[in-house]
Design an enzyme around this catalytic site. Sequence first.
Site, PDB file in Angstrom:
ATOM      1  N   LYS A   1      -8.750   7.524 -19.012  1.00 27.26           N
ATOM      2  CA  LYS A   1      -9.014   8.061 -20.344  1.00 27.26           C
ATOM      3  C   LYS A   1      -7.748   7.935 -21.201  1.00 27.26           C
ATOM      4  O   LYS A   1      -7.292   6.833 -21.415  1.00 27.26           O
ATOM      5  CB  LYS A   1      -9.530   9.496 -20.214  1.00 27.26           C
TER       6      LYS A   1
ATOM      7  N   ASP B   1      -7.107  19.864 -13.935  1.00 26.29           N
ATOM      8  CA  ASP B   1      -7.487  18.531 -14.411  1.00 26.29           C
ATOM      9  C   ASP B   1      -7.188  18.499 -15.914  1.00 26.29           C
ATOM     10  O   ASP B   1      -7.851  19.158 -16.707  1.00 26.29           O
ATOM     11  CB  ASP B   1      -8.978  18.290 -14.132  1.00 26.29           C
TER      12      ASP B   1
ATOM     13  N   ARG C   1       0.844  -1.210   0.000  1.00 28.55           N
ATOM     14  CA  ARG C   1       0.000   0.000   0.000  1.00 28.55           C
ATOM     15  C   ARG C   1       0.869   1.245   0.000  1.00 28.55           C
ATOM     16  O   ARG C   1       0.589   2.223  -0.679  1.00 28.55           O
ATOM     17  CB  ARG C   1      -0.963   0.021   1.206  1.00 28.55           C
TER      18      ARG C   1
HETATM   19  C1  LIG Z   1     -13.411  10.556 -15.951  1.00 27.72           C
HETATM   20  C2  LIG Z   1     -12.959  11.856 -15.409  1.00 27.72           C
HETATM   21  C3  LIG Z   1     -12.653  12.020 -14.047  1.00 27.72           C
HETATM   22  C4  LIG Z   1     -12.862  10.919 -13.020  1.00 27.72           C
HETATM   23  O1  LIG Z   1     -11.995   9.860 -13.233  1.00 27.72           O
HETATM   24  P1  LIG Z   1     -12.325   8.322 -12.864  1.00 27.72           P
HETATM   25  O2  LIG Z   1     -11.066   7.637 -13.256  1.00 27.72           O
HETATM   26  O3  LIG Z   1     -13.530   7.930 -13.645  1.00 27.72           O
HETATM   27  O4  LIG Z   1     -12.580   8.303 -11.392  1.00 27.72           O
HETATM   28  C5  LIG Z   1     -12.186  13.255 -13.615  1.00 27.72           C
HETATM   29  N1  LIG Z   1     -12.030  14.276 -14.485  1.00 27.72           N
HETATM   30  C6  LIG Z   1     -12.329  14.167 -15.792  1.00 27.72           C
HETATM   31  C7  LIG Z   1     -12.153  15.334 -16.704  1.00 27.72           C
HETATM   32  C8  LIG Z   1     -12.801  12.955 -16.298  1.00 27.72           C
HETATM   33  O5  LIG Z   1     -13.106  12.851 -17.602  1.00 27.72           O
END
Ligand SMILES: *Cc1c(COP(=O)(O)O)cnc(C)c1O
Length: 391
Positions: free
Chosen positions: A202, A177, A52
């Site tokens: 993604k 982000d 962990r």
């Molecule tokens: C999908 C997404 C998230 C969240 O990510 P997960 O891996 O699904 O928890 C956060 N920000 C953006 C822009 C996303 O497309």
Amino acid sequence: MGLLPTDKFATKAIHAGSHIDVHGSVIEPISLSTTFKQSAPAQPLGEYEYSRSQNPNRKNLEDAIASLENANYGLAFSSGSATTAVVLQSLPQGSHAVSIGDVYGGTHRYFTKVANAHGVETTFTNNLIEELPSLVKENTKLVWIETPTNPTLKITDIELVAKTAKSINKDILIVVDNTFLSPYLSNPLNFGADIVVHSATKYINGHSDVVLGVLATNDKALYERLQFLQNAVGAIPSPFDSWLVHRGVKTLHLRVRQASLSAQKIAEFLSSSEHVSAVNYPGLPSHENYDVVKKQHREALGGGMISFRIKGGAEAASKFSSSTRLFTLAESLGGIESLLEVPAVMTHGGIPKEQREASGVYDDLIRLSIGIEDSDDLLDDIKQAFSTASN
Ligand SMILES: *Cc1c(COP(=O)(O)O)cnc(C)c1O
């Protein structure tokens, strides 16, 4: 043998965080051991004690992400959402945050339904650049940016936001982000961000088969605090998932470049189509923030995401999205396969209509995630779906 500071993105994507093990394995094996032998009490044989806290595969991935984001430090988590949660958990009780209005739904949910319960209050704004000076309060600790936004692909000038915030209070953290662009198209830390976060689910993994999140930073104290929370909260990715994402990273530049080139072609086609009333794509010179795109994105590439309004309302949107051959109707994005969705009834279905439309999410809006199939085949599929939808 190691990377040189002058090595370019593709070289770093292949080699950062990659090591040859004692057997000479060119690709490092997956290390499933949860615990690691010590030679004497509190004297581990190597760098690892308990999985962990740290694991060889996670470490490799974290090093690779740091390298690609031009950062000193990287951290990986069990999802993009867990990454967001840990960043917001690091704020002291009684903090205030400012966030762009049309932030990712899960981030909005965390701000409004979880962080607030821990005494962190958030103000959302659809005009961050102009309103930031009046929104910053004594206790403002963080500004959250997502660029481009989902699904209308609005662009924010990170450098301008960072300068504005820091001129008011140099300790305000700027978090970006960067999920929609990936580190190949933009590196927010270069523009004054303190932390860059990604849903690696993604583009970074890129094969729609792992849920995982990462962050990168150059601030040592911040890194140590976030690493402490990574271990304390325990929302860590498995060795196998870390290994898979690291494997995905090695083709990130090829995948994102191809998706972006195809998206450009498709966005240009959509702009001139009689079936379309509006196109949102950062790679079009007509985009309202194209000057920022030129500064912030590699070669002014627009990325793999497009959204457009189809003529004929919700019915046409529904028909179109059920008529494609290659584009799969599904949520999510950033994979090798092309996807499409209708945000008003899918990803953004929970948002009241008025609020949704205020940020451009109309019933006739279709979002495309361009994959890496042949771009002419994708274009033909779109043309074919238009004629089916208009019949
Ligand atoms: C999908 C997404 C998230 C969240 O990510 P997960 O891996 O699904 O928890 C956060 N920000 C953006 C822009 C996303 O497309």
